[in-house]
Motif scaffolding. Structure first.
Motif, PDB file in Angstrom:
ATOM      1  N   ILE A 111       0.855  -1.186   0.000  1.00 23.35           N
ATOM      2  CA  ILE A 111       0.000   0.000   0.000  1.00 23.35           C
ATOM      3  C   ILE A 111       0.893   1.238   0.000  1.00 23.35           C
ATOM      4  O   ILE A 111       1.727   1.408   0.894  1.00 23.35           O
ATOM      5  N   GLU A 112       0.710   2.063  -1.037  1.00 24.89           N
ATOM      6  CA  GLU A 112       1.476   3.303  -1.119  1.00 24.89           C
ATOM      7  C   GLU A 112       0.575   4.464  -0.739  1.00 24.89           C
ATOM      8  O   GLU A 112      -0.400   4.761  -1.420  1.00 24.89           O
ATOM      9  N   LEU A 113       0.903   5.110   0.384  1.00 22.35           N
ATOM     10  CA  LEU A 113       0.162   6.298   0.786  1.00 22.35           C
ATOM     11  C   LEU A 113       0.721   7.490   0.006  1.00 22.35           C
ATOM     12  O   LEU A 113       1.865   7.891   0.212  1.00 22.35           O
ATOM     13  N   GLN A 114      -0.078   7.976  -0.925  1.00 20.85           N
ATOM     14  CA  GLN A 114       0.353   9.093  -1.763  1.00 20.85           C
ATOM     15  C   GLN A 114      -0.057  10.403  -1.112  1.00 20.85           C
ATOM     16  O   GLN A 114      -1.226  10.587  -0.778  1.00 20.85           O
ATOM     17  N   VAL A 115       0.926  11.292  -0.932  1.00 22.83           N
ATOM     18  CA  VAL A 115       0.661  12.568  -0.273  1.00 22.83           C
ATOM     19  C   VAL A 115       1.390  13.704  -0.981  1.00 22.83           C
ATOM     20  O   VAL A 115       2.380  13.485  -1.671  1.00 22.83           O
ATOM     21  N   ASP A 116       0.888  14.896  -0.776  1.00 22.13           N
ATOM     22  CA  ASP A 116       1.485  16.109  -1.311  1.00 22.13           C
ATOM     23  C   ASP A 116       2.591  16.546  -0.344  1.00 22.13           C
ATOM     24  O   ASP A 116       2.331  16.760   0.838  1.00 22.13           O
ATOM     25  N   GLU A 117       3.828  16.653  -0.840  1.00 24.47           N
ATOM     26  CA  GLU A 117       4.955  16.945   0.055  1.00 24.47           C
ATOM     27  C   GLU A 117       4.821  18.295   0.761  1.00 24.47           C
ATOM     28  O   GLU A 117       5.206  18.433   1.912  1.00 24.47           O
ATOM     29  N   ALA A 118       4.282  19.295   0.069  1.00 25.59           N
ATOM     30  CA  ALA A 118       4.099  20.610   0.696  1.00 25.59           C
ATOM     31  C   ALA A 118       3.104  20.494   1.851  1.00 25.59           C
ATOM     32  O   ALA A 118       3.283  21.101   2.913  1.00 25.59           O
ATOM     33  N   ALA A 119       2.075  19.685   1.646  1.00 25.68           N
ATOM     34  CA  ALA A 119       1.071  19.483   2.701  1.00 25.68           C
ATOM     35  C   ALA A 119       1.692  18.742   3.895  1.00 25.68           C
ATOM     36  O   ALA A 119       1.312  18.980   5.042  1.00 25.68           O
ATOM     37  N   LEU A 120       2.661  17.866   3.628  1.00 28.07           N
ATOM     38  CA  LEU A 120       3.332  17.156   4.718  1.00 28.07           C
ATOM     39  C   LEU A 120       4.061  18.136   5.625  1.00 28.07           C
ATOM     40  O   LEU A 120       4.066  17.987   6.842  1.00 28.07           O
ATOM     41  N   LEU A 121       4.668  19.136   5.009  1.00 30.25           N
ATOM     42  CA  LEU A 121       5.378  20.157   5.774  1.00 30.25           C
ATOM     43  C   LEU A 121       4.391  20.935   6.653  1.00 30.25           C
ATOM     44  O   LEU A 121       4.677  21.206   7.818  1.00 30.25           O
ATOM     45  N   ASP A 122       3.213  21.232   6.094  1.00 34.20           N
ATOM     46  CA  ASP A 122       2.165  21.900   6.880  1.00 34.20           C
ATOM     47  C   ASP A 122       1.723  21.029   8.051  1.00 34.20           C
ATOM     48  O   ASP A 122       1.517  21.510   9.161  1.00 34.20           O
ATOM     49  N   ARG A 123       1.567  19.715   7.786  1.00 25.69           N
ATOM     50  CA  ARG A 123       1.183  18.775   8.847  1.00 25.69           C
ATOM     51  C   ARG A 123       2.215  18.799   9.973  1.00 25.69           C
ATOM     52  O   ARG A 123       1.870  18.780  11.150  1.00 25.69           O
ATOM     53  N   LEU A 124       3.495  18.788   9.575  1.00 25.26           N
ATOM     54  CA  LEU A 124       4.580  18.800  10.561  1.00 25.26           C
ATOM     55  C   LEU A 124       4.499  20.066  11.415  1.00 25.26           C
ATOM     56  O   LEU A 124       4.565  20.001  12.646  1.00 25.26           O
ATOM     57  N   ARG A 125       4.330  21.211  10.744  1.00 28.63           N
ATOM     58  CA  ARG A 125       4.238  22.486  11.476  1.00 28.63           C
ATOM     59  C   ARG A 125       3.050  22.472  12.447  1.00 28.63           C
ATOM     60  O   ARG A 125       3.173  22.925  13.579  1.00 28.63           O
ATOM     61  N   ASN A 126       1.923  21.943  11.995  1.00 26.65           N
ATOM     62  CA  ASN A 126       0.731  21.862  12.862  1.00 26.65           C
ATOM     63  C   ASN A 126       0.975  20.951  14.061  1.00 26.65           C
ATOM     64  O   ASN A 126       0.555  21.256  15.173  1.00 26.65           O
ATOM     65  N   ARG A 127       1.639  19.807  13.800  1.00 25.13           N
ATOM     66  CA  ARG A 127       1.916  18.857  14.885  1.00 25.13           C
ATOM     67  C   ARG A 127       2.809  19.516  15.945  1.00 25.13           C
ATOM     68  O   ARG A 127       2.568  19.381  17.143  1.00 25.13           O
ATOM     69  N   ILE A 128       3.826  20.265  15.491  1.00 22.23           N
ATOM     70  CA  ILE A 128       4.723  20.958  16.413  1.00 22.23           C
ATOM     71  C   ILE A 128       3.926  21.985  17.224  1.00 22.23           C
ATOM     72  O   ILE A 128       4.036  22.055  18.450  1.00 22.23           O
ATOM     73  N   LYS A 129       3.093  22.766  16.501  1.00 19.60           N
ATOM     74  CA  LYS A 129       2.294  23.812  17.145  1.00 19.60           C
ATOM     75  C   LYS A 129       1.339  23.208  18.190  1.00 19.60           C
ATOM     76  O   LYS A 129       1.262  23.674  19.328  1.00 19.60           O
ATOM     77  N   GLU A 130       0.632  22.142  17.805  1.00 21.06           N
ATOM     78  CA  GLU A 130      -0.320  21.491  18.721  1.00 21.06           C
ATOM     79  C   GLU A 130       0.386  20.916  19.943  1.00 21.06           C
ATOM     80  O   GLU A 130      -0.116  21.019  21.067  1.00 21.06           O
ATOM     81  N   THR A 131       1.553  20.305  19.713  1.00 16.88           N
ATOM     82  CA  THR A 131       2.314  19.722  20.822  1.00 16.88           C
ATOM     83  C   THR A 131       2.709  20.810  21.814  1.00 16.88           C
ATOM     84  O   THR A 131       2.569  20.648  23.027  1.00 16.88           O
ATOM     85  N   LEU A 132       3.202  21.935  21.279  1.00 14.80           N
ATOM     86  CA  LEU A 132       3.619  23.043  22.146  1.00 14.80           C
ATOM     87  C   LEU A 132       2.439  23.657  22.884  1.00 14.80           C
ATOM     88  O   LEU A 132       2.543  23.980  24.065  1.00 14.80           O
ATOM     89  N   GLU A 133       1.296  23.795  22.179  1.00 13.05           N
ATOM     90  CA  GLU A 133       0.095  24.363  22.813  1.00 13.05           C
ATOM     91  C   GLU A 133      -0.396  23.495  23.969  1.00 13.05           C
ATOM     92  O   GLU A 133      -0.943  24.007  24.942  1.00 13.05           O
ATOM     93  N   LYS A 134      -0.210  22.186  23.854  1.00  9.06           N
ATOM     94  CA  LYS A 134      -0.636  21.266  24.915  1.00  9.06           C
ATOM     95  C   LYS A 134       0.417  21.188  26.028  1.00  9.06           C
ATOM     96  O   LYS A 134       0.249  20.430  26.987  1.00  9.06           O
TER      97      LYS A 134
END
Length: 196
Positions: A111-134
């Protein structure tokens, strides 16, 4: 049912792997976990891996393959398993095929999970932001520089597995940009018929 996941870092493989383990009752075999378990158990292969890791070196393919071969002989792998982090290269995929042939088995689906690389960077930024907010602690490897490096390694070493498995007729692309539940449903549509 033997399943392999492909997709760049941050594509959601971990989330979907947990879903597959729950739904289909097959173990997720992570090379990192298996290496640590073999070292802890003190198996001959584990001792060899420990010496290599203690020296600060990457464990070579043949040792990783031997650990996987040892692991898939355990009873919980009889109905199948999900490979996580292996194979990472075409050479490793060929080794895996040889191991499975010896056991009268083969990979059922990739199974190949196909994703947009630019969107992955946004996901990473959101994950960092959410982690810090918590008030949580951000993982050491959760930064853009490390992510870019991991993405480069994926493109260079692992992406060639896509045509390799497509050539075997085993590759099933899944849109990894959908909501988590929708991605899980698409994966179920692929795995349910195989599980029978």
């Amino acid at each position: 049912m033997i399943v392999i996941f492909l997709g760049p870092p941050g594509a959601g493989k971990g989330t979907q792997a947990a879903h597959i383990v729950d739904r289909y009752g097959i173990p997720q075999l992570s090379t990192g976990d298996m290496l640590r378990a073999a070292v802890k158990a003190g198996t001959p292969v584990g001792q060899k891996a420990k010496a290599i890791m203690d020296a600060g070196n990457l464990v070579p393919d043949d040792v990783v393959a031997a650990i996987i071969e040892e692991r898939i002989e355990q009873d919980d792998c009889a109905p199948g398993f999900l490979l996580d982090g292996f194979p990472r290269t075409v050479a490793q995929a060929e080794m895996l095929d040889q191991i499975l042939v010896k056991k009268g088995r083969s990979v059922d689906v990739v199974i190949e999970l196909q994703v947009d690389e630019a969107a992955l960077l946004d996901r990473l930024r959101n994950r960092i932001k959410e982690t810090l907010e918590k008030g949580g602690e951000v993982r050491a490897d959760d930064n853009e520089e490390t992510f870019a490096k991991r993405l480069g390694v994926y493109r260079e070493q692992t992406a060639p597995l896509i045509p390799f498995y497509a050539g075997q007729g085993k590759l099933r692309p899944v849109d990894g940009m959908k909501a988590v539940e929708a991605v899980s449903a698409d994966i179920d549509a692929i795995l349910d018929p195989i599980q029978g």
